[in-house]
Design an enzyme around this catalytic site. Structure first.
Site, PDB file in Angstrom:
ATOM      1  CG  ASP A  74      -1.829  -1.032   1.192  1.00 57.88           C
ATOM      2  OD1 ASP A  74      -1.819  -2.029   0.268  1.00 57.88           O
ATOM      3  OD2 ASP A  74      -2.780  -1.166   2.269  1.00 57.88           O
ATOM      4  CB  ALA A 144      -2.759   1.961   4.284  1.00 61.60           C
ATOM      5  CG  ASP A 226      -7.183   1.365   4.761  1.00 59.96           C
ATOM      6  OD1 ASP A 226      -6.091   0.972   5.257  1.00 59.96           O
ATOM      7  OD2 ASP A 226      -7.722   0.763   3.834  1.00 59.96           O
ATOM      8  CD  GLU A 312      -8.553  -3.680   2.044  1.00 61.54           C
ATOM      9  OE1 GLU A 312      -8.257  -3.852   2.904  1.00 61.54           O
ATOM     10  OE2 GLU A 312      -8.047  -4.361   0.968  1.00 61.54           O
TER      11      GLU A 312
END
Length: 445
Positions: A74, A144, A226, A312
């Site tokens: 990522d 991430a 995220d 995601e």
């Protein structure tokens, strides 16, 4: 067709919570409205791979390793406060999750660390090192996030996964931040003078499922991760987008027609009971007045109940006064009875909040080819419409991603990319998208 939720949401307040860094005020909830839309099973049924959305086959074995000694996956660029790719004293910076390259691919998320790279041209990258000093970040490992440059300060946002200090690996996820100083000279870039890390968002159980609620269900997943910084160019308000799951316990969530789509579609395509375990959503919180100590949790932008388990790395790109909301998902995260590829998906609206419709009718923007279905993942669209992703697994000869862990270490390492994939250039035209061309690895601008 995406339909708005009909049930009005009510405002609630999340009490302040004692966290590891001290006492911090967690966000209150905004007055709710009709902002949440559904990505439906009917939308997904329209997915069709074609030349406009399907990547060419990549030979992963021929890709360069951008981080010698490490796997990287990522990836996100350093952005300025207005959402442009930042340049500091002529340097551009990207960040990536990383792990030593002797760790099996299936284990890298268990020890993930954020490392950074710098470049003069946005194409050729030099590994700088770990972003944070060892032992300062929250979580057993860091997943991430995003990073925003404001003057010579960097605001880093990341997912604190697991509780620091716990002996066993755990999967609780919280959103954290820290502010540091960027320093650059002719030799490269470094970061220093980090302040104390803080937890700024945790799931509430109402809009966003807590880990405790997830444990009470059978099957399904759990996500609260995220974080992505976004400033709305129309009004200057600032936000954090994130991935979540719809709040509550799966067994207590009643089915609604709008999860499936139209009445006609539902009549022809009954929904299996097992589809209830899919409850992914895209969350958003307002950073009131740009103050990271004053964050207001908002209802989700998109929900995928009975459709998909994971949406995601959500992020927004504004083009032609339209808001393009992108997210990634896996083949094996679709609800029972529907299918979709390992791909990047997207929605479009005239406003940041509310009104999203799936791009290309189905939501699919980028898909891996059928003969190499896991070749890339974790795509992120830059303001220039260059899409950065990482090389995942290639040349599996029909093997599913779930079967890879049963193979020898030699097989796993030889079929795992663990580096940046070729950049993808896309175009946006109203509610349609198209893959325009493939660029070399690492090109962000």
């Amino acid at each position: 067709m995406i339909r708005k939720n009909k049930k009005a949401l009510t405002a609630i307040a999340l009490a302040t919570s004692i966290i590891a860094s001290g006492i911090a005020a967690l966000p209150a909830f905004a007055q709710a409205g009709d902002q949440t839309v559904n990505w439906t099973r009917e939308d997904v049924s329209k997915i069709e791979l074609n030349q406009d959305n399907t990547l060419p086959t990549i030979d992963i074995s021929k890709l360069d390793k951008l981080a010698p000694g490490y796997h990287m996956w990522d990836t996100w660029p350093l952005m300025d406060r207005d959402g442009n790719i930042a340049s500091y004293k002529g340097w551009k910076v990207i960040f990536a999750l990383s792990a030593p390259n002797d760790v099996l691919p299936g284990k890298v998320h268990d020890i993930a660390t954020i490392r950074y790279f710098y470049s003069k041209n946005g194409k050729d990258w030099t590994l700088g090192g770990e972003l944070f000093p060892k032992g300062t970040a929250f979580g057993q490992r860091q997943w991430a996030g995003s990073a925003m440059l404001d003057g010579d300060q960097i605001h880093a946002f990341y997912t604190a996964t697991g509780r620091e200090g716990q002996a066993q690996l755990t999967y609780e996820q919280r959103i954290a931040t820290a502010t540091g100083k960027i320093v650059a000279d002719s030799n490269g870039v470094r970061f220093e003078n980090w302040d104390k890390h803080r937890i700024i968002l945790e799931p509430d159980g109402k809009y966003y499922q807590t880990v405790e609620q997830a444990k009470q269900g059978e099957g399904g997943g759990y996500a609260f991760r995220d974080p992505m910084w976004f400033k709305d160019p129309k009004n200057g308000k600032e936000y954090i987008l994130f991935e979540g799951n719809s709040g509550g316990i799966v067994s207590e969530r009643p089915f609604k027609q709008e999860y499936a789509g139209s009445a006609g579609y539902l009549q022809q395509h009954p929904v299996p009971a097992g589809a209830a375990h899919a409850n992914g959503n895209i969350g958003i919180a307002e950073v009131v007045g740009g103050d990271l100590n004053n964050i207001k949790m908002l209802p989700p932008l998109v929900e995928a109940n009975y459709v998909n388990e994971e949406l995601e790395r959500p992020h927004v790109v504004v083009k032609d006064k339209k808001y393009y909301l992108f997210t990634d998902s896996h083949i094996n995260k679709y609800a029972e009875g529907i299918t979709g590829p390992e791909g990047m998906y997207g929605f479009v609206s005239d406003t940041l909040i509310g009104g999203y419709k799936p791009l290309n009718g189905s939501g699919l923007v980028i898909a891996n080819p059928a003969d190499n279905p896991y070749q890339a993942y974790s795509w992120l669209v830059t303001p220039e419409l260059n899409v950065v992703g990482f090389a995942q697994f290639g040349d599996l000869n029909g093997m599913t991603v779930g079967e890879i862990g049963n193979q020898s270490p030699e097989f796993q390492f030889s079929h795992f990319g663990g580096t940046l994939a070729p950049t993808v250039k896309i175009s946006l035209n109203g509610d349609t998208t198209k893959i325009e061309k493939i660029l070399p690895q690492g090109w962000i601008k």
